[in-house]
Design an enzyme around this catalytic site. Structure first.
Site, mmCIF file in Angstrom:
data_model
loop_
_atom_site.group_PDB
_atom_site.id
_atom_site.type_symbol
_atom_site.label_atom_id
_atom_site.label_comp_id
_atom_site.label_asym_id
_atom_site.label_seq_id
_atom_site.Cartn_x
_atom_site.Cartn_y
_atom_site.Cartn_z
ATOM 1 N N VAL A 189 0.822 -1.220 0.000
ATOM 2 C CA VAL A 189 0.000 0.000 0.000
ATOM 3 C C VAL A 189 0.853 1.265 0.000
ATOM 4 O O VAL A 189 0.330 2.383 -0.021
ATOM 5 C CB VAL A 189 -0.977 0.052 1.198
ATOM 6 C CG1 VAL A 189 -1.982 -1.080 1.120
ATOM 7 C CG2 VAL A 189 -0.236 0.038 2.530
ATOM 8 N N LYS A 247 13.042 -2.693 10.126
ATOM 9 C CA LYS A 247 12.015 -3.668 9.726
ATOM 10 C C LYS A 247 12.202 -4.880 10.627
ATOM 11 O O LYS A 247 13.279 -5.496 10.599
ATOM 12 C CB LYS A 247 12.333 -4.099 8.326
ATOM 13 C CG LYS A 247 11.605 -3.994 7.068
ATOM 14 C CD LYS A 247 10.319 -3.657 6.662
ATOM 15 C CE LYS A 247 9.520 -4.767 6.047
ATOM 16 N NZ LYS A 247 8.372 -4.374 5.271
ATOM 17 N N GLY A 250 6.243 -2.008 9.498
ATOM 18 C CA GLY A 250 5.730 -3.367 9.671
ATOM 19 C C GLY A 250 5.874 -4.149 8.368
ATOM 20 O O GLY A 250 6.425 -3.659 7.381
ATOM 21 N N ALA A 251 5.385 -5.374 8.351
ATOM 22 C CA ALA A 251 5.330 -6.173 7.120
ATOM 23 C C ALA A 251 3.852 -6.447 6.883
ATOM 24 O O ALA A 251 3.165 -6.940 7.786
ATOM 25 C CB ALA A 251 6.097 -7.469 7.284
HETATM 26 N N1 LIG Z 1 1.831 7.056 -4.748
HETATM 27 C C1 LIG Z 1 2.156 6.023 -5.528
HETATM 28 N N2 LIG Z 1 2.069 6.116 -6.873
HETATM 29 C C2 LIG Z 1 2.376 5.073 -7.675
HETATM 30 N N3 LIG Z 1 2.823 3.883 -7.238
HETATM 31 C C3 LIG Z 1 2.935 3.724 -5.904
HETATM 32 C C4 LIG Z 1 2.614 4.765 -4.977
HETATM 33 N N4 LIG Z 1 2.827 4.305 -3.733
HETATM 34 C C5 LIG Z 1 3.271 3.054 -3.868
HETATM 35 N N5 LIG Z 1 3.329 2.696 -5.167
HETATM 36 C C6 LIG Z 1 3.734 1.390 -5.710
HETATM 37 O O1 LIG Z 1 3.070 0.378 -4.984
HETATM 38 C C7 LIG Z 1 3.922 -0.719 -4.731
HETATM 39 C C8 LIG Z 1 3.967 -0.990 -3.240
HETATM 40 O O2 LIG Z 1 4.624 0.078 -2.566
HETATM 41 P P1 LIG Z 1 5.496 -0.208 -1.275
HETATM 42 O O3 LIG Z 1 6.539 -1.232 -1.555
HETATM 43 O O4 LIG Z 1 5.976 1.120 -0.761
HETATM 44 O O5 LIG Z 1 4.372 -0.846 -0.325
HETATM 45 P P2 LIG Z 1 4.512 -1.562 1.104
HETATM 46 O O6 LIG Z 1 3.238 -1.311 1.809
HETATM 47 O O7 LIG Z 1 5.757 -1.114 1.743
HETATM 48 O O8 LIG Z 1 4.613 -3.114 0.746
HETATM 49 P P3 LIG Z 1 5.111 -4.328 1.720
HETATM 50 O O9 LIG Z 1 3.902 -4.796 2.449
HETATM 51 O O10 LIG Z 1 5.628 -5.336 0.731
HETATM 52 O O11 LIG Z 1 6.183 -3.802 2.612
HETATM 53 C C9 LIG Z 1 5.285 -0.355 -5.354
HETATM 54 O O12 LIG Z 1 5.411 -0.971 -6.607
HETATM 55 C C10 LIG Z 1 5.235 1.129 -5.493
HETATM 56 O O13 LIG Z 1 6.025 1.644 -6.519
HETATM 57 C C1 LIG Z 2 5.764 -10.379 1.063
HETATM 58 C C2 LIG Z 2 4.961 -9.108 1.287
HETATM 59 N N1 LIG Z 2 5.487 -8.084 0.429
HETATM 60 C C3 LIG Z 2 5.009 -8.643 2.745
HETATM 61 N N2 LIG Z 2 6.365 -8.359 3.111
HETATM 62 C C4 LIG Z 2 4.393 -9.652 3.708
HETATM 63 C C5 LIG Z 2 2.898 -9.674 3.569
HETATM 64 C C6 LIG Z 2 2.256 -10.684 4.489
HETATM 65 C C7 LIG Z 2 0.762 -10.739 4.382
HETATM 66 C C8 LIG Z 2 0.184 -11.810 5.201
HETATM 67 C C9 LIG Z 2 -1.335 -11.745 5.211
HETATM 68 O O1 LIG Z 2 -1.895 -10.796 5.765
HETATM 69 O O2 LIG Z 2 -1.977 -12.615 4.640
HETATM 70 MG MG LIG Z 3 7.397 -2.225 2.385
#
Ligand SMILES: Nc1ncnc2c1ncn2[C@@H]1O[C@H](COP(=O)(O)OP(=O)(O)OP(=O)(O)O)[C@@H](O)[C@H]1O
Ligand SMILES: C[C@H](N)[C@H](N)CCCCCC(=O)O
Ligand SMILES: [Mg+2]
Length: 245
Positions: free
Chosen positions: A13, A37, A122-123
């Site tokens: 997200v 992390k 978080g993850a």
């Molecule tokens: N404002 C935005 N505009 C376009 N793309 C975005 C935007 N924010 C995030 N993304 C895209 O969404 C994807 C997920 O973003 P990000 O890795 O920051 O999420 P995350 O919540 O940290 O994921 P995770 O749960 O894996 O840690 C990425 O491919 C990123 O480039």
């Molecule tokens: C691999 C992914 N990008 C995240 N780091 C971990 C997401 C775990 C989700 C588990 C769940 O809620 O089902």
């Molecule tokens: Mg992330």
């Protein structure tokens, strides 16, 4: 100063993007700030060995103002690196690893000894498990961290945001702010969804919206300093500084 826990309405997200931008803004206020992390799941092969994109981003921003001698490493900002990109407790089990809250806490505390503020990403979402009975929300509770929620603005996000806020509250933690992020172009009622959350999260939890991040199709992970700086300009973190004093 207090540290913070960044959670999201789901995985993918924009937590890493917003974590980077919040670290950037706090650093601009003169604080020494790094990312952390507790666990990452998903390594890809790179020239220098295995890497994870979240850790790449968090190291880029954490090491921005450090000399090469003081630069943090993957191992310092994350005690558990798991290979497959899936639910951490499942991958850990597959790899014969026990994810332990105390190990996570002690890695966090080491960073806090050297920085004013540690921003924890978080993850996935708030209740992602690290075992059958423990979640990352329990990690945030163990450290009594104020929480910032990243909401991916799309149909369904109101329910996801309110469920997450309720769980944060159940863990006796404060939701100190939230960020509206567009990982896709705005759909119908996007603005109204944001207004609804602004009103409900403020009235129920006194949580302010720290910013609205527009969809930026050119964004790529791992994020560069330029990406992070650009996103940071959409955030206002004054309310976090007031709460932390
Ligand atoms: N404002 C935005 N505009 C376009 N793309 C975005 C935007 N924010 C995030 N993304 C895209 O969404 C994807 C997920 O973003 P990000 O890795 O920051 O999420 P995350 O919540 O940290 O994921 P995770 O749960 O894996 O840690 C990425 O491919 C990123 O480039
Ligand atoms: C691999 C992914 N990008 C995240 N780091 C971990 C997401 C775990 C989700 C588990 C769940 O809620 O089902
Ligand atoms: Mg992330």
């Amino acid at each position: 100063m207090t540290s913070f826990f960044i959670t999201g309405t789901d995985t993918e997200v924009g937590k890493t993007l917003i974590t980077g931008a919040i670290i950037y803004q706090l650093q601009e206020q003169g604080y020494s700030v790094c990312g952390f992390k507790p666990v990452v799941a998903g390594l890809v092969s790179a020239e220098q060995g295995w890497m994870n994109e979240d850790l790449e981003t968090l190291l880029t921003i954490s090491n921005r103002n450090k000399s090469p001698a003081d630069a943090l490493t993957d191992e310092q900002i994350c005690p558990y690196t798991l290979h497959s990109a899936a639910a951490p407790h499942l991958v850990a089990h597959e790899e014969g690893i026990v994810l332990d809250l105390e190990t996570m806490r002690s890695a966090f505390v080491k960073l806090l000894d050297q920085h004013h503020i540690v921003v924890v990403e978080g993850a996935g979402g708030f209740l992602v498990p690290i075992s059958e009975s423990v979640t990352l929300g329990d990690f945030a509770e163990l450290l009594n961290l104020p929480v910032i929620l990243v909401v991916d603005i799309r149909l369904g996000c109101i329910n996801h945001a309110l469920l997450t806020a309720a769980s944060i509250d159940q863990h006796k933690l404060r939701l100190v702010g939230w960020v509206a992020n567009f990982t896709a172009p705005p759909g119908p009622y996007s603005e109204e969804n944001i207004q609804t959350l602004q009103s409900m999260l403020w009235h129920q939890y006194q949580a302010k919206c720290l910013g609205v991040i527009p969809y930026q199709p050119t964004l790529k992970t791992p994020y560069s300093i330029d990406d992070i700086e650009q996103v940071a300009h959409f955030l206002t973190i004054d309310s976090l500084l007031v709460q932390s004093e």
